[in-house]
Design a protein around this motif. Structure first.
Motif, PDB file in Angstrom:
ATOM      1  N   PRO A  38       0.811  -1.215   0.000  1.00  0.00           N
ATOM      2  CA  PRO A  38       0.000   0.000   0.000  1.00  0.00           C
ATOM      3  C   PRO A  38       0.847   1.268   0.000  1.00  0.00           C
ATOM      4  CG  PRO A  38      -0.750  -1.558   1.670  1.00  0.00           C
ATOM      5  CD  PRO A  38       0.571  -2.041   1.169  1.00  0.00           C
ATOM      6  N   ASP A  39       0.253   2.360  -0.505  1.00  0.00           N
ATOM      7  CA  ASP A  39       0.922   3.644  -0.370  1.00  0.00           C
ATOM      8  C   ASP A  39       0.830   4.089   1.089  1.00  0.00           C
ATOM      9  OD1 ASP A  39      -1.636   4.737   0.072  1.00  0.00           O
ATOM     10  OD2 ASP A  39      -1.858   5.300  -2.028  1.00  0.00           O
ATOM     11  N   ARG A  45      -3.990   3.780   7.194  1.00  0.00           N
ATOM     12  CA  ARG A  45      -5.347   3.301   7.491  1.00  0.00           C
ATOM     13  C   ARG A  45      -5.314   1.880   8.025  1.00  0.00           C
ATOM     14  NH1 ARG A  45      -6.463   6.079   2.638  1.00  0.00           N
ATOM     15  NH2 ARG A  45      -6.431   4.129   1.436  1.00  0.00           N
ATOM     16  N   GLU A  46      -4.475   1.048   7.424  1.00  0.00           N
ATOM     17  CA  GLU A  46      -4.370  -0.326   7.906  1.00  0.00           C
ATOM     18  C   GLU A  46      -3.832  -0.374   9.324  1.00  0.00           C
ATOM     19  OE1 GLU A  46      -4.471  -4.521   8.107  1.00  0.00           O
ATOM     20  OE2 GLU A  46      -5.620  -2.982   7.057  1.00  0.00           O
ATOM     21  N   GLY A 110      -8.787  -7.566   3.412  1.00  0.00           N
ATOM     22  CA  GLY A 110      -8.543  -8.514   2.338  1.00  0.00           C
ATOM     23  C   GLY A 110      -7.774  -7.967   1.156  1.00  0.00           C
ATOM     24  N   GLU A 111      -7.212  -6.775   1.291  1.00  0.00           N
ATOM     25  CA  GLU A 111      -6.451  -6.182   0.200  1.00  0.00           C
ATOM     26  C   GLU A 111      -4.988  -6.616   0.271  1.00  0.00           C
ATOM     27  OE1 GLU A 111      -7.211  -2.163   1.146  1.00  0.00           O
ATOM     28  OE2 GLU A 111      -9.266  -2.174   0.369  1.00  0.00           O
ATOM     29  N   TYR A 164     -11.417  -9.635   8.023  1.00  0.00           N
ATOM     30  CA  TYR A 164     -10.480 -10.738   8.229  1.00  0.00           C
ATOM     31  C   TYR A 164     -10.895 -11.672   9.358  1.00  0.00           C
ATOM     32  CZ  TYR A 164      -8.268  -9.233  12.613  1.00  0.00           C
ATOM     33  OH  TYR A 164      -8.021  -8.918  13.929  1.00  0.00           O
ATOM     34  N   GLU A 165     -11.821 -11.271  10.213  1.00  0.00           N
ATOM     35  CA  GLU A 165     -12.173 -12.057  11.383  1.00  0.00           C
ATOM     36  C   GLU A 165     -12.932 -13.315  10.975  1.00  0.00           C
ATOM     37  OE1 GLU A 165     -14.150  -9.819  14.430  1.00  0.00           O
ATOM     38  OE2 GLU A 165     -12.953  -8.016  14.025  1.00  0.00           O
ATOM     39  N   LEU A 166     -12.350 -14.457  11.270  1.00  0.00           N
ATOM     40  CA  LEU A 166     -12.959 -15.731  10.879  1.00  0.00           C
ATOM     41  C   LEU A 166     -14.104 -16.128  11.807  1.00  0.00           C
ATOM     42  CD1 LEU A 166      -9.783 -17.815   9.952  1.00  0.00           C
ATOM     43  CD2 LEU A 166     -11.340 -16.606   8.420  1.00  0.00           C
TER      44      LEU A 166
END
Length: 273
Positions: A38-39, A45-46, A110-111, A164-166
């Motif tokens: 990512p930039d 943000r992540e 998921g990115e 992402y939470e399973l």
């Protein structure tokens, strides 16, 4: 300057408690940052979503408030986007299914974070393995000093489920208590329920389950543990904002848990009951 990968902050010589804070940092070494996709704005943000923000100062404040023995603290100095010290670096880890094993290849949404074919080996060797050895040594030191070690794993989690939470479709209590069948005795859960009872309730193993025990001590009755997962709206502005007054109250509750752990041994002479 190379960032410090982790810190062991001493507590009282006779304290068995190790507050483990693995996900509080946003620090990424420049050479590791260069491999992330990512930039800068996307990465920021992540980090807002993935970091257990302010859990290191929470643990520090709790340690200072203990009425009995100050706990030891083991604090990860690097972001979990470098390596996640609480994942398994092999194919058995179910988080690999969403690209979030020991070395993440996907974000919370998921990115792409790293190329999917990234070899995790160099990062595991450089960061994961030394961290695991250092925690193991810290536990060994508490056993040698006190005859036992109690790991309290300090985390936070978002009030709204992330992709992402399973296992994120269940309750999201103010405080989730992560347990292990062999290492979390009932008295430890009860002590946490009392300590955090004023925040609107606790629940076991939802939306996150389990707790961190070094593999070298897995199955060793001298080592017990509990994960504390604090819902972030209790103490901060989500997703990555500043703390508010809730942090102070939570530090007092965590200190009460640490004091209860010490008092339990003082009363009974054992902790496996």
């Amino acid at each position: 300057m190379t960032p410090e990968p982790y810190r062991l902050i001493p507590g009282a010589p006779d304290s068995p408690v190790l507050l483990h804070v693995p996900h509080s940092s946003r620090t990424i070494p420049p050479d590791v940052r260069s491999a992330l996709l990512p930039d800068d704005a996307a990465l920021a943000r992540e980090l807002d979503h993935i970091t257990d923000a302010h859990t290191a100062p929470l643990a520090e404040a709790a340690a200072r408030r203990c009425g009995g023995r100050e706990p030891w603290r083991f604090v990860n100095g690097l972001s979990r986007l470098v390596v996640d010290p609480e994942r398994f670096p092999d194919e058995r880890e179910e988080m690999l299914a969403v690209g979030m094993g020991a070395v993440y290849t996907r974000t919370t949404h998921g990115e792409p974070l790293r190329p999917a074919d990234t070899d995790p080996g160099p990062l595991v060797t450089r960061f994961f393995e030394p961290y695991a050895r250092a925690v193991t040594e810290a536990v060994a030191d508490r056993i040698a000093a006190t005859g036992r070690a109690v790991l309290v794993d300090v985390h936070s989690y978002p009030s709204a489920r992330l992709p992402y939470e399973l296992h994120g479709d269940g309750p999201r209590p103010p405080v989730c208590l992560g347990t292990d069948a062999g290492h979390t005795p009932p008295w430890l859960v009860a002590a946490a329920e009392r300590a955090f009872g004023g925040f609107g309730g606790t629940a076991p193993d939802t939306p996150f389950a389990g707790t961190y025990i070094p593999l070298a001590y897995y199955g060793d009755p001298r080592v017990t543990g509990l994960m504390i997962e604090i819902r972030r709206d209790l103490y901060m502005t989500e997703p990555g904002g500043e703390p508010h007054d809730g942090l102070d109250a939570l530090a007092t509750a965590l200190a009460a848990l640490v004091d209860a752990i010490g008092a339990h041994r003082d009363r009974t002479g054992t902790e496996r009951d």
